[in-house]
Design an enzyme around this catalytic site. Structure first.
Site, PDB file in Angstrom:
ATOM      1  N   HIS A   4      -2.763   0.945   6.961  1.00  0.00           N
ATOM      2  CA  HIS A   4      -3.070   0.900   5.527  1.00  0.00           C
ATOM      3  C   HIS A   4      -3.227   2.313   4.982  1.00  0.00           C
ATOM      4  CE1 HIS A   4      -4.319  -0.943   1.804  1.00  0.00           C
ATOM      5  NE2 HIS A   4      -5.424  -0.227   1.789  1.00  0.00           N
ATOM      6  N   HIS A  50      -5.830   1.534  -4.169  1.00  0.00           N
ATOM      7  CA  HIS A  50      -4.899   1.031  -3.158  1.00  0.00           C
ATOM      8  C   HIS A  50      -4.432  -0.368  -3.511  1.00  0.00           C
ATOM      9  CE1 HIS A  50      -8.067  -1.315  -0.636  1.00  0.00           C
ATOM     10  NE2 HIS A  50      -8.599  -1.015  -1.803  1.00  0.00           N
ATOM     11  N   CYS A  98       0.807  -1.217   0.000  1.00  0.00           N
ATOM     12  CA  CYS A  98       0.000   0.000   0.000  1.00  0.00           C
ATOM     13  C   CYS A  98       0.844   1.273   0.000  1.00  0.00           C
ATOM     14  CB  CYS A  98      -0.999  -0.004   1.151  1.00  0.00           C
ATOM     15  SG  CYS A  98      -0.287  -0.002   2.820  1.00  0.00           S
TER      16      CYS A  98
END
Length: 193
Positions: free
Chosen positions: A151, A163, A100
């Site tokens: 994240h 993402h 990510c």
């Protein structure tokens, strides 16, 4: 309910193309690339969109365009650099792709902004942005309780982010505002640069 989005390249003069989202009917980014990719090569069973409202002359738009070009790239834990997908580390050592923070680091490097390759570092790199003031390219952070977020995604528009979700997955878009998971663990947004 999960919303799906399709991106379509529309050729413009001078070799430019526009990536359009069928969810919002809005141009996400203008990129200088070969516009030969069709909607169906990116996402099956999607229809073309004709409404164009914005381009990628902003840093956030440039970052979004760079991230969108990575749709379908494999997730690789620890993978990604300012140059593009790389082999990861640990469980990602055999996979070339992005994690990510590697994806967001790469995307923003295309806009001339250096970010660290760690979600916690990126959370501290830039100006905090209220949810109601999000712009294309803003970084969205999730999870981690009171510690560093676990994240990060890059905001596109209309509640949509791009993402690299997790091992075994690929770079994709997600309607984070409508997601029972992401909405609950949302930690905040940052505008790099």
């Amino acid at each position: 309910m999960t919303a799906h989005i399709c991106f379509r390249w529309l050729a413009l003069s001078g070799g430019l193309a526009v990536i359009l989202g069928t969810l919002t009917g809005t141009a996400i980014a203008t990129v200088s690339e070969d516009p030969g990719a069709s909607c169906s090569t990116l996402v099956p069973d999607c229809s073309p969109v004709v409404k164009i409202e914005r381009d990628a002359r902003t840093r956030g738009g440039i970052a979004a365009a760079a991230a969108l070009k990575q749709l379908g790239t494999r997730f690789s834990w620890g993978g990604g650099s300012s140059s593009g997908p790389t082999r990861g580390i640990g469980v990602g050592a055999l996979t070339i792709g992005f994690d990510c923070s590697g994806l967001t680091m790469y995307a923003w490097s295309r806009a001339g902004v250096r970010l660290g390759h760690y979600t916690g570092a990126q959370f501290r790199q830039g100006r905090r942005v209220p949810l109601g003031d999000l712009r294309t390219g803003d970084l969205l952070f999730f999870g981690g309780g009171s510690g560093d977020p676990t994240h990060v995604g890059l905001y596109l528009q209309g509640g949509l982010m791009i993402h690299a979700p997790k091992t075994g997955d690929v770079v994709r878009t997600t309607q984070f505002l409508g997601s029972p998971y992401y909405r609950v663990v949302f930690r905040g947004a940052v505008r790099p640069g």
